[in-house]
Design a protein around this motif. Structure first.
Motif, PDB file in Angstrom:
ATOM      1  N   ALA A 169      39.219  38.247  59.127  1.00  0.00           N
ATOM      2  CA  ALA A 169      39.737  39.480  59.750  1.00  0.00           C
ATOM      3  C   ALA A 169      41.086  39.849  59.155  1.00  0.00           C
ATOM      4  N   VAL A 170      41.343  41.166  59.123  1.00  0.00           N
ATOM      5  CA  VAL A 170      42.672  41.679  58.748  1.00  0.00           C
ATOM      6  C   VAL A 170      43.084  42.610  59.890  1.00  0.00           C
ATOM      7  N   PRO A 171      43.591  42.017  61.005  1.00  0.00           N
ATOM      8  CA  PRO A 171      43.819  42.807  62.217  1.00  0.00           C
ATOM      9  C   PRO A 171      45.087  43.663  62.195  1.00  0.00           C
ATOM     10  N   ASP A 172      45.904  43.488  61.152  1.00  0.00           N
ATOM     11  CA  ASP A 172      47.184  44.206  61.057  1.00  0.00           C
ATOM     12  C   ASP A 172      47.496  44.355  59.563  1.00  0.00           C
ATOM     13  N   PRO A 173      48.214  45.412  59.168  1.00  0.00           N
ATOM     14  CA  PRO A 173      48.551  45.573  57.750  1.00  0.00           C
ATOM     15  C   PRO A 173      49.268  44.366  57.128  1.00  0.00           C
ATOM     16  N   ASN A 174      49.927  43.558  57.963  1.00  0.00           N
ATOM     17  CA  ASN A 174      50.659  42.391  57.446  1.00  0.00           C
ATOM     18  C   ASN A 174      49.992  41.059  57.763  1.00  0.00           C
ATOM     19  N   VAL A 175      48.783  41.085  58.302  1.00  0.00           N
ATOM     20  CA  VAL A 175      48.170  39.840  58.798  1.00  0.00           C
ATOM     21  C   VAL A 175      46.767  39.652  58.230  1.00  0.00           C
ATOM     22  N   THR A 176      46.487  38.430  57.786  1.00  0.00           N
ATOM     23  CA  THR A 176      45.124  38.041  57.437  1.00  0.00           C
ATOM     24  C   THR A 176      44.778  36.774  58.208  1.00  0.00           C
ATOM     25  N   ILE A 177      43.571  36.752  58.765  1.00  0.00           N
ATOM     26  CA  ILE A 177      43.091  35.588  59.525  1.00  0.00           C
ATOM     27  C   ILE A 177      41.840  35.069  58.831  1.00  0.00           C
ATOM     28  N   GLY A 178      41.727  33.750  58.748  1.00  0.00           N
ATOM     29  CA  GLY A 178      40.549  33.219  58.076  1.00  0.00           C
ATOM     30  C   GLY A 178      40.337  31.739  58.329  1.00  0.00           C
ATOM     31  N   LYS A 179      39.339  31.213  57.637  1.00  0.00           N
ATOM     32  CA  LYS A 179      38.966  29.812  57.784  1.00  0.00           C
ATOM     33  C   LYS A 179      40.092  28.892  57.311  1.00  0.00           C
ATOM     34  N   ARG A 180      40.275  27.808  58.060  1.00  0.00           N
ATOM     35  CA  ARG A 180      41.271  26.806  57.680  1.00  0.00           C
ATOM     36  C   ARG A 180      40.616  25.832  56.683  1.00  0.00           C
ATOM     37  N   CYS A 181      40.732  26.149  55.429  1.00  0.00           N
ATOM     38  CA  CYS A 181      40.116  25.339  54.378  1.00  0.00           C
ATOM     39  C   CYS A 181      41.052  24.205  53.971  1.00  0.00           C
ATOM     40  N   GLU A 182      40.482  23.162  53.407  1.00  0.00           N
ATOM     41  CA  GLU A 182      41.273  22.068  52.824  1.00  0.00           C
ATOM     42  C   GLU A 182      41.511  22.434  51.365  1.00  0.00           C
ATOM     43  N   PRO A 183      42.774  22.783  50.992  1.00  0.00           N
ATOM     44  CA  PRO A 183      43.003  23.297  49.637  1.00  0.00           C
ATOM     45  C   PRO A 183      42.857  22.211  48.569  1.00  0.00           C
ATOM     46  N   PHE A 184      42.332  22.605  47.406  1.00  0.00           N
ATOM     47  CA  PHE A 184      42.413  21.742  46.230  1.00  0.00           C
ATOM     48  C   PHE A 184      43.868  21.723  45.770  1.00  0.00           C
ATOM     49  N   LYS A 185      44.320  20.582  45.264  1.00  0.00           N
ATOM     50  CA  LYS A 185      45.735  20.455  44.898  1.00  0.00           C
ATOM     51  C   LYS A 185      46.011  20.929  43.464  1.00  0.00           C
ATOM     52  N   VAL A 186      45.245  21.948  43.032  1.00  0.00           N
ATOM     53  CA  VAL A 186      45.497  22.582  41.735  1.00  0.00           C
ATOM     54  C   VAL A 186      45.393  24.098  41.902  1.00  0.00           C
ATOM     55  N   GLU A 187      46.150  24.810  41.076  1.00  0.00           N
ATOM     56  CA  GLU A 187      45.991  26.254  40.976  1.00  0.00           C
ATOM     57  C   GLU A 187      45.279  26.530  39.658  1.00  0.00           C
ATOM     58  N   MET A 188      44.265  27.375  39.708  1.00  0.00           N
ATOM     59  CA  MET A 188      43.514  27.708  38.500  1.00  0.00           C
ATOM     60  C   MET A 188      44.151  28.951  37.866  1.00  0.00           C
ATOM     61  N   VAL A 189      45.000  28.721  36.877  1.00  0.00           N
ATOM     62  CA  VAL A 189      45.657  29.817  36.167  1.00  0.00           C
ATOM     63  C   VAL A 189      44.767  30.198  34.985  1.00  0.00           C
ATOM     64  N   ILE A 190      44.505  31.489  34.831  1.00  0.00           N
ATOM     65  CA  ILE A 190      43.693  31.941  33.698  1.00  0.00           C
ATOM     66  C   ILE A 190      44.444  33.032  32.943  1.00  0.00           C
ATOM     67  N   ARG A 191      44.421  32.915  31.626  1.00  0.00           N
ATOM     68  CA  ARG A 191      45.215  33.808  30.766  1.00  0.00           C
ATOM     69  C   ARG A 191      44.314  34.487  29.742  1.00  0.00           C
ATOM     70  N   GLY A 192      44.369  35.807  29.729  1.00  0.00           N
ATOM     71  CA  GLY A 192      43.629  36.553  28.712  1.00  0.00           C
ATOM     72  C   GLY A 192      44.484  36.878  27.510  1.00  0.00           C
ATOM     73  N   TYR A 193      45.811  36.741  27.682  1.00  0.00           N
ATOM     74  CA  TYR A 193      46.764  37.162  26.649  1.00  0.00           C
ATOM     75  C   TYR A 193      47.894  36.130  26.538  1.00  0.00           C
TER      76      TYR A 193
END
Length: 312
Positions: A80-104
């Motif tokens: 849900a996005v009940p407010d312009p400044n708010v997002t609500i969602g599933k409490r996921c267990e994050p992977f401890k990496v960020e997938m950075v992708i570069r085209g340039y």
């Protein structure tokens, strides 16, 4: 001047925790997260002293648009996005990496290249490139998610060897990352833009992998204007960017790069308003939609009531 949200201190029924990030306040529930996109702004890993009106709304609404537009590729955490400044969602267990992708060859990769390095995160970069040249194929350059300080470059081989992500899950993350980036580039091209590089974060809810966090916003991505790109490259001129690089450049020109002993320059009302205007411009250019400013009168009450109404 319009009010801005610097920080929030809500206490909701059923809340089990709270986390304050650089720019977001996260209210933790047993199976849900309520994320408030504040108007705080960070650069060089430092949160600047003044909040920027509408910045949180801009990022929250761009992310909502792109998460919805990519939900056929990968399920995402948003419910849900009940407010312009708010997002609500599933409490996921994050992977401890960020997938950075570069085209340039831009940003961090370009700085490494200028320093003579041809290997980044275990990926070889071709010889003979100049800054902002397109890679023959997009490259994935992961970083470890640091709880404090800077994220660190890491290779796929190190991630697997250290057991940070299983081999099976990592191949799924790579596939999702490439598919999301391809969709993001297509959508950018429709707006006369080039999606240069970006990052995605993923987590698990049960056994399923979900896309989490924001995507394709000017805080998490770099865009160039397509018009003039080839000409600028031919003449080895800087590219016209659409990202929060303008904030970094203002800080640098005023003697601040986040280094010890440096003072953050004074952020006058004029500076704050100009940054706010630029974020709104970014929203309209990236989405192709008119930005409608949410009411900032009793802004915290508005946000709290939106969340309470959803929770009930």
């Amino acid at each position: 001047m319009s009010q801005a949200i610097k920080e929030t201190y809500f206490n909701f029924p059923g809340q089990v925790g709270f986390y304050k990030g650089k720019v977001r306040d996260v209210y933790i529930f047993e199976k849900e997260l309520v994320v408030v996109a504040s108007d705080r702004i960070s650069a060089f890993d430092v949160v600047l002293p003044r909040a920027i009106p509408f910045k949180g709304q801009v990022l929250n609404q761009i992310a909502a648009k792109f998460l919805k537009a990519t939900s056929d590729i990968v399920p995402n955490w948003v419910t849900a996005v009940p407010d312009p400044n708010v997002t609500i969602g599933k409490r996921c267990e994050p992977f401890k990496v960020e997938m950075v992708i570069r085209g340039y060859l831009s940003g961090h990769a370009a700085r490494e290249y200028k320093a003579g390095k041809r290997l980044i995160c275990g990926v070889t970069m071709p010889e003979g490139m100049i800054e902002n040249d397109r890679f023959p194929n997009p490259i994935i350059t992961p970083t470890t998610k640091a709880s404090e300080g800077h994220d660190e470059d890491i290779s796929k081989e190190q991630i697997l060897a250290q057991g940070i992500v299983s081999s099976e899950d990592y191949s799924i993350l790579e596939r999702y990352t490439r598919a999301l980036f391809e969709r993001g580039q297509q959508m950018a091209a429709e707006m006369g833009l080039i999606l240069v590089d970006t990052k995605y974060e993923f987590g698990k809810f049960g056994k399923e992998i979900y896309l989490i966090d924001e995507i394709h916003t000017p805080d998490s991505s770099r865009y160039f204007y397509a018009d003039g790109y080839e000409e600028n490259q031919k003449n080895e001129m800087p590219q016209k960017q659409l990202s929060k690089e303008f904030v970094r450049q203002w800080l640098i020109s005023n003697g601040f790069q986040g280094k010890e002993g440096q003072e953050i320059p004074e952020m006058t009302d004029e500076i704050v308003e100009s940054i706010s205007d630029r974020y709104i411009e970014l929203f309209e250019k990236i989405t192709g939609e008119k930005f409608h400013k949410a009411t900032t009168e009793q802004i915290e009450k508005r946000i709290e009531n939106s969340i309470l109404s959803h929770l009930s």
